[in-house]
Design a protein around this motif. Structure first.
Motif, PDB file in Angstrom:
ATOM      1  N   ASN A 109      56.654  34.496 -62.253  1.00 38.69           N
ATOM      2  CA  ASN A 109      56.502  33.797 -60.969  1.00 38.69           C
ATOM      3  C   ASN A 109      56.679  32.291 -61.224  1.00 38.69           C
ATOM      4  N   LEU A 110      57.974  31.946 -61.149  1.00 31.56           N
ATOM      5  CA  LEU A 110      58.314  30.443 -61.561  1.00 31.56           C
ATOM      6  C   LEU A 110      57.521  29.492 -61.211  1.00 31.56           C
ATOM      7  N   PRO A 111      57.202  28.602 -62.288  1.00 33.84           N
ATOM      8  CA  PRO A 111      56.453  27.369 -61.865  1.00 33.84           C
ATOM      9  C   PRO A 111      57.152  26.223 -61.018  1.00 33.84           C
ATOM     10  N   THR A 112      56.443  25.235 -60.599  1.00 37.03           N
ATOM     11  CA  THR A 112      57.068  24.274 -59.796  1.00 37.03           C
ATOM     12  C   THR A 112      57.875  23.052 -60.702  1.00 37.03           C
ATOM     13  N   ARG A 113      58.980  22.854 -60.226  1.00 40.76           N
ATOM     14  CA  ARG A 113      59.456  21.572 -60.923  1.00 40.76           C
ATOM     15  C   ARG A 113      58.719  20.427 -60.727  1.00 40.76           C
ATOM     16  N   ALA A 114      58.861  19.593 -61.587  1.00 41.44           N
ATOM     17  CA  ALA A 114      57.867  18.360 -61.672  1.00 41.44           C
ATOM     18  C   ALA A 114      58.701  17.491 -60.326  1.00 41.44           C
ATOM     19  N   GLY A 115      57.971  16.983 -59.433  1.00 36.49           N
ATOM     20  CA  GLY A 115      58.344  15.936 -58.339  1.00 36.49           C
ATOM     21  C   GLY A 115      59.030  16.728 -57.194  1.00 36.49           C
ATOM     22  N   SER A 116      59.086  18.297 -57.350  1.00 35.75           N
ATOM     23  CA  SER A 116      59.794  19.006 -56.351  1.00 35.75           C
ATOM     24  C   SER A 116      58.787  18.675 -55.015  1.00 35.75           C
ATOM     25  N   THR A 117      59.329  18.562 -53.849  1.00 37.67           N
ATOM     26  CA  THR A 117      58.545  18.658 -52.571  1.00 37.67           C
ATOM     27  C   THR A 117      58.928  19.963 -51.826  1.00 37.67           C
ATOM     28  N   ALA A 118      60.327  20.463 -52.091  1.00 38.79           N
ATOM     29  CA  ALA A 118      60.650  21.727 -51.570  1.00 38.79           C
ATOM     30  C   ALA A 118      60.007  22.851 -51.813  1.00 38.79           C
ATOM     31  N   GLN A 119      59.564  23.676 -50.619  1.00 40.10           N
ATOM     32  CA  GLN A 119      58.590  24.840 -50.686  1.00 40.10           C
ATOM     33  C   GLN A 119      59.470  26.025 -51.176  1.00 40.10           C
ATOM     34  N   HIS A 120      60.300  26.016 -52.175  1.00 38.85           N
ATOM     35  CA  HIS A 120      60.889  27.111 -52.724  1.00 38.85           C
ATOM     36  C   HIS A 120      60.044  28.233 -53.460  1.00 38.85           C
ATOM     37  N   ARG A 121      60.122  29.421 -53.526  1.00 40.23           N
ATOM     38  CA  ARG A 121      59.595  30.551 -54.422  1.00 40.23           C
ATOM     39  C   ARG A 121      60.636  31.471 -54.974  1.00 40.23           C
ATOM     40  N   THR A 122      60.609  31.550 -56.230  1.00 40.87           N
ATOM     41  CA  THR A 122      61.446  32.531 -56.957  1.00 40.87           C
ATOM     42  C   THR A 122      60.754  33.286 -57.618  1.00 40.87           C
ATOM     43  N   VAL A 123      60.729  34.498 -57.654  1.00 36.72           N
ATOM     44  CA  VAL A 123      60.312  35.646 -58.425  1.00 36.72           C
ATOM     45  C   VAL A 123      61.245  36.358 -59.349  1.00 36.72           C
ATOM     46  N   SER A 124      61.177  36.609 -60.606  1.00 37.52           N
ATOM     47  CA  SER A 124      62.069  37.274 -61.312  1.00 37.52           C
ATOM     48  C   SER A 124      61.276  38.499 -61.859  1.00 37.52           C
ATOM     49  N   VAL A 125      62.037  39.500 -61.901  1.00 40.42           N
ATOM     50  CA  VAL A 125      61.475  40.859 -62.522  1.00 40.42           C
ATOM     51  C   VAL A 125      62.507  41.236 -63.755  1.00 40.42           C
ATOM     52  N   VAL A 126      62.250  41.388 -65.013  1.00 42.05           N
ATOM     53  CA  VAL A 126      63.119  41.615 -66.022  1.00 42.05           C
ATOM     54  C   VAL A 126      62.686  42.888 -66.653  1.00 42.05           C
TER      55      VAL A 126
ATOM     56  N   GLN B 112      56.911  39.082 -54.671  1.00 43.68           N
ATOM     57  CA  GLN B 112      56.811  39.995 -55.862  1.00 43.68           C
ATOM     58  C   GLN B 112      56.844  41.359 -55.445  1.00 43.68           C
ATOM     59  N   GLU B 113      56.076  41.846 -54.433  1.00 45.26           N
ATOM     60  CA  GLU B 113      56.120  43.040 -53.940  1.00 45.26           C
ATOM     61  C   GLU B 113      57.426  43.713 -54.046  1.00 45.26           C
ATOM     62  N   LYS B 114      58.276  43.092 -53.125  1.00 45.24           N
ATOM     63  CA  LYS B 114      59.706  43.446 -52.776  1.00 45.24           C
ATOM     64  C   LYS B 114      60.580  43.468 -54.010  1.00 45.24           C
ATOM     65  N   ALA B 115      60.360  42.259 -55.015  1.00 45.30           N
ATOM     66  CA  ALA B 115      61.255  42.454 -56.293  1.00 45.30           C
ATOM     67  C   ALA B 115      61.016  43.594 -57.223  1.00 45.30           C
ATOM     68  N   GLN B 116      59.630  43.952 -57.228  1.00 41.27           N
ATOM     69  CA  GLN B 116      59.434  44.928 -57.714  1.00 41.27           C
ATOM     70  C   GLN B 116      59.725  46.429 -57.380  1.00 41.27           C
ATOM     71  N   ALA B 117      59.714  46.397 -55.945  1.00 46.45           N
ATOM     72  CA  ALA B 117      60.222  47.520 -55.561  1.00 46.45           C
ATOM     73  C   ALA B 117      61.597  48.031 -55.987  1.00 46.45           C
ATOM     74  N   LEU B 118      62.390  46.905 -55.546  1.00 43.96           N
ATOM     75  CA  LEU B 118      63.741  46.690 -56.056  1.00 43.96           C
ATOM     76  C   LEU B 118      63.914  47.225 -57.663  1.00 43.96           C
TER      77      LEU B 118
END
Length: 296
Positions: A234-251, A280-286
């Motif tokens: 569950n990727l951490p926030t970049r310092a100073g970022s104001t954008a509400q991005h969310r990226t999840v990686s499953v490896v 997270q649920e959808k990434a894990q399902a895929l």
């Protein structure tokens, strides 16, 4: 009369020398032909699937909301995906998709890497496990045996999150020069993808208590029952970022193939917060679907 025994003696000596010579030759050949190292077994997979056809259309519609409402030609373009540039499709392939909906943009990418060991003493599976372990380390995680339930539980605490960011950066920097697998590692930890920024630290919703609780309940972690080994980042926030991005990686790793799934959302409004649990649920399902496909 003495000549005949002499001939017989010479013949016996010739036979004896010949037998001894054959015996030595056989012994030498046997010794030279004996392997000093037993070759390690090859990996289970010799080829990789077509990545842009690896995700069922039904799952793509769910993962890319809004795409199904597009006109026919635009819809097909979205669902067709874009193949990653690669120079050896037997070793590494990937595909990505992106959908713009009125309320948010969703992006999805998958990468398959088939690992081959060129050391006869190291199996393809063992080499793939090393590649996977580097990615897990770059994500700031340790193996299940080393981490234990307490470490996994504490990884969601605020102090642990701060330290994890430093580990993520340090892991990515040290792992990148190793080999070609580092490209996939950099993608997995989001360092090369601008859309991988997540929400401001303190939880999914910044000052929202529910968002913070969701963040602590669903931290980066090792996953069970997915391939031979797996983790979610569950990727951490970049310092100073104001954008509400969310990226999840499953490896995950299955035999000598390492698979990376990245799923991201960016809301249309900065006041909106991506649902970390849903991503997270959808990434894990895929990821589980891809693991099943590889096993078929």
């Amino acid at each position: 009369m003495a000549y005949v025994p002499g001939v017989a003696l010479l013949a016996a000596l010739a036979v004896g020398c010949s037998a001894g010579s054959d015996s030595n030759a056989n012994g030498a050949d046997s010794k030279a032909g004996s392997p000093t190292v037993t070759p390690a077994p090859p990996g289970k997979y010799e080829t990789l699937p077509a990545p842009c056809r690896a995700v069922p259309r039904g799952m793509l519609k769910d993962l890319l909301p809004g795409a199904a409402e597009l006109p026919g030609d635009q819809q097909e373009k979205v669902f067709r995906g874009s193949a990653s540039v690669t120079y050896d499709t037997d070793r590494k392939v990937g595909c990505s998709w992106k959908s713009d909906a009125p309320n948010a943009t969703r992006s999805l990418s998958i990468d398959f890497e088939r690992v081959v060991s060129y050391d006869p003493a190291v199996s393809d599976d063992d080499r793939a496990d090393t590649v996977y372990a580097k990615k897990e380390k770059a994500a700031g995680l340790s193996s299940p045996a080393a981490a234990g339930p307490d470490a996994e539980k504490n990884s969601g605490a605020p102090d642990a999150q701060g330290k994890q960011k430093d580990k993520d950066k340090a892991g990515a920097d040290t792992d990148r020069p190793e080999d070609a697998a580092a490209d996939a590692t950099a993608s997995a930890d989001g360092s090369a993808d601008p859309s991988s920024s997540s929400s401001p630290s303190g939880g999914d919703g910044g000052g929202d208590d529910d968002g913070a609780n969701t963040e602590e309940a669903l931290p980066s972690r090792v996953l069970d029952n997915l391939g031979d080994a797996a983790f979610l980042h569950n990727l951490p926030t970049r310092a100073g970022s104001t954008a509400q991005h969310r990226t999840v990686s499953v490896v995950f790793r299955t035999s000598n193939v390492v698979v990376t799934v990245r799923y991201a959302e960016q809301p249309a409004l900065v006041t909106q917060v991506p649902d970390s649990r849903e991503l997270q649920e959808k990434a894990q399902a895929l990821a589980r679907k891809l693991a099943e496909t590889l096993s078929e």
